[in-house]
Design a protein around this motif. Structure first.
Motif, PDB file in Angstrom:
ATOM      1  N   ALA A   1       0.821  -1.300  -0.329  1.00  0.00           N
ATOM      2  CA  ALA A   1      -0.583  -0.170   0.007  1.00  0.00           C
ATOM      3  C   ALA A   1       0.928   0.891   0.152  1.00  0.00           C
ATOM      4  CB  ALA A   1      -1.310  -0.143   0.940  1.00  0.00           C
ATOM      5  N   GLN A   2       2.156   1.066   0.694  1.00  0.00           N
ATOM      6  CA  GLN A   2       2.938   2.508   0.697  1.00  0.00           C
ATOM      7  C   GLN A   2       3.612   2.695  -0.917  1.00  0.00           C
ATOM      8  OE1 GLN A   2       6.029   1.449   3.950  1.00  0.00           O
ATOM      9  NE2 GLN A   2       4.423   2.676   5.083  1.00  0.00           N
ATOM     10  N   HIS A   3       2.989   2.093  -1.442  1.00  0.00           N
ATOM     11  CA  HIS A   3       4.257   1.813  -2.964  1.00  0.00           C
ATOM     12  C   HIS A   3       3.720   1.830  -3.698  1.00  0.00           C
ATOM     13  CE1 HIS A   3       7.437  -0.215  -0.845  1.00  0.00           C
ATOM     14  NE2 HIS A   3       8.622   0.429  -1.670  1.00  0.00           N
ATOM     15  N   LEU A   4       2.354   2.121  -3.741  1.00  0.00           N
ATOM     16  CA  LEU A   4       0.693   2.458  -4.575  1.00  0.00           C
ATOM     17  C   LEU A   4       1.136   3.933  -5.312  1.00  0.00           C
ATOM     18  CD1 LEU A   4      -1.839   0.176  -3.318  1.00  0.00           C
ATOM     19  CD2 LEU A   4      -0.407  -0.012  -5.586  1.00  0.00           C
ATOM     20  N   PRO A   5       1.134   4.386  -5.739  1.00  0.00           N
ATOM     21  CA  PRO A   5       1.062   5.430  -6.535  1.00  0.00           C
ATOM     22  C   PRO A   5      -0.217   6.263  -6.098  1.00  0.00           C
ATOM     23  CG  PRO A   5       0.320   4.917  -8.665  1.00  0.00           C
ATOM     24  CD  PRO A   5       0.508   4.038  -7.696  1.00  0.00           C
ATOM     25  N   PRO A   6       0.059   7.717  -5.400  1.00  0.00           N
ATOM     26  CA  PRO A   6      -1.160   8.310  -4.841  1.00  0.00           C
ATOM     27  C   PRO A   6      -2.257   8.433  -5.870  1.00  0.00           C
ATOM     28  CG  PRO A   6       0.980   9.801  -5.248  1.00  0.00           C
ATOM     29  CD  PRO A   6       1.189   8.561  -5.542  1.00  0.00           C
ATOM     30  N   ARG A   7      -4.284   8.559  -5.645  1.00  0.00           N
ATOM     31  CA  ARG A   7      -4.348   8.997  -6.243  1.00  0.00           C
ATOM     32  C   ARG A   7      -4.627  11.133  -6.624  1.00  0.00           C
ATOM     33  NH1 ARG A   7     -10.133   8.019  -5.196  1.00  0.00           N
ATOM     34  NH2 ARG A   7      -9.823   5.378  -5.206  1.00  0.00           N
ATOM     35  N   ARG A   8      -3.940  10.751  -7.942  1.00  0.00           N
ATOM     36  CA  ARG A   8      -3.887  12.163  -8.541  1.00  0.00           C
ATOM     37  C   ARG A   8      -5.352  12.901  -9.131  1.00  0.00           C
ATOM     38  NH1 ARG A   8       0.857   9.790 -10.141  1.00  0.00           N
ATOM     39  NH2 ARG A   8       2.906  10.518  -9.213  1.00  0.00           N
ATOM     40  N   SER A   9      -5.910  12.011  -9.423  1.00  0.00           N
ATOM     41  CA  SER A   9      -7.491  12.852 -10.006  1.00  0.00           C
ATOM     42  C   SER A   9      -8.555  12.810  -9.459  1.00  0.00           C
ATOM     43  CB  SER A   9      -7.812  12.273 -11.038  1.00  0.00           C
ATOM     44  OG  SER A   9      -8.341  12.845 -11.887  1.00  0.00           O
ATOM     45  N   LEU A  10      -9.624  13.286  -9.567  1.00  0.00           N
ATOM     46  CA  LEU A  10     -11.226  12.869  -9.074  1.00  0.00           C
ATOM     47  C   LEU A  10     -12.170  12.855 -10.159  1.00  0.00           C
ATOM     48  CD1 LEU A  10     -11.370  15.053  -5.804  1.00  0.00           C
ATOM     49  CD2 LEU A  10     -10.406  12.609  -6.079  1.00  0.00           C
ATOM     50  N   LEU A  11     -10.999  12.847 -11.398  1.00  0.00           N
ATOM     51  CA  LEU A  11     -12.025  12.232 -12.406  1.00  0.00           C
ATOM     52  C   LEU A  11     -12.606  10.947 -12.924  1.00  0.00           C
ATOM     53  CD1 LEU A  11     -13.045  14.176 -14.751  1.00  0.00           C
ATOM     54  CD2 LEU A  11     -10.867  13.097 -15.959  1.00  0.00           C
ATOM     55  N   PRO A  12     -12.209   9.563 -11.823  1.00  0.00           N
ATOM     56  CA  PRO A  12     -12.788   8.606 -12.411  1.00  0.00           C
ATOM     57  C   PRO A  12     -14.362   8.703 -11.958  1.00  0.00           C
ATOM     58  CG  PRO A  12     -10.475   8.403 -11.852  1.00  0.00           C
ATOM     59  CD  PRO A  12     -11.027  10.168 -12.196  1.00  0.00           C
TER      60      PRO A  12
END
Length: 108
Positions: free
Chosen positions: A28-39
């Motif tokens: 979970a620490q290596h997952l990229p942060p969510r950059r967009s709320l578009l989805p």
């Protein structure tokens, strides 16, 4: 035939616990942060647009008449028409989609 309790007993007897050792946390620490709320925003926008388009094309009185017919039928203990039921389910689904999209939009 196996009943539910027998099935639970079989799974309980053959349970295999695998040690995590913090693996899930490291992944979970290596997952990229969510950059967009578009989805999360797109389904809400299209649901609202569809509802507005429906109201604009059909007029709100049609939907209102169907919903009041449903309430009236239930109040008189009668079976409502399928159109009234489908209208109710459509409005309920629309509100559910909007609520789900809003709930899934985590701004963290």
């Amino acid at each position: 035939m196996i009943n539910e309790q027998d099935l639970k007993n079989v799974f309980a007897e053959h349970r295999a616990d695998i040690a995590d050792n913090g693996f899930s946390r490291r992944v979970a620490q290596h997952l990229p942060p969510r950059r967009s709320l578009l989805p999360q925003i797109i389904p809400a926008v299209f649901t609202i647009a569809g509802f507005v388009l429906t109201v604009a094309l059909q007029d709100m009185t049609v939907i209102e008449v169907r919903l009041l017919g449903l309430v009236n039928a239930v109040a008189h203990l009668q079976m409502p028409s399928s159109v009234e039921i489908m209208t109710y389910l459509g409005v309920l689904a629309t509100m559910g989609f909007i609520g789900f999209a809003a709930a899934e939009t985590d701004i963290a």
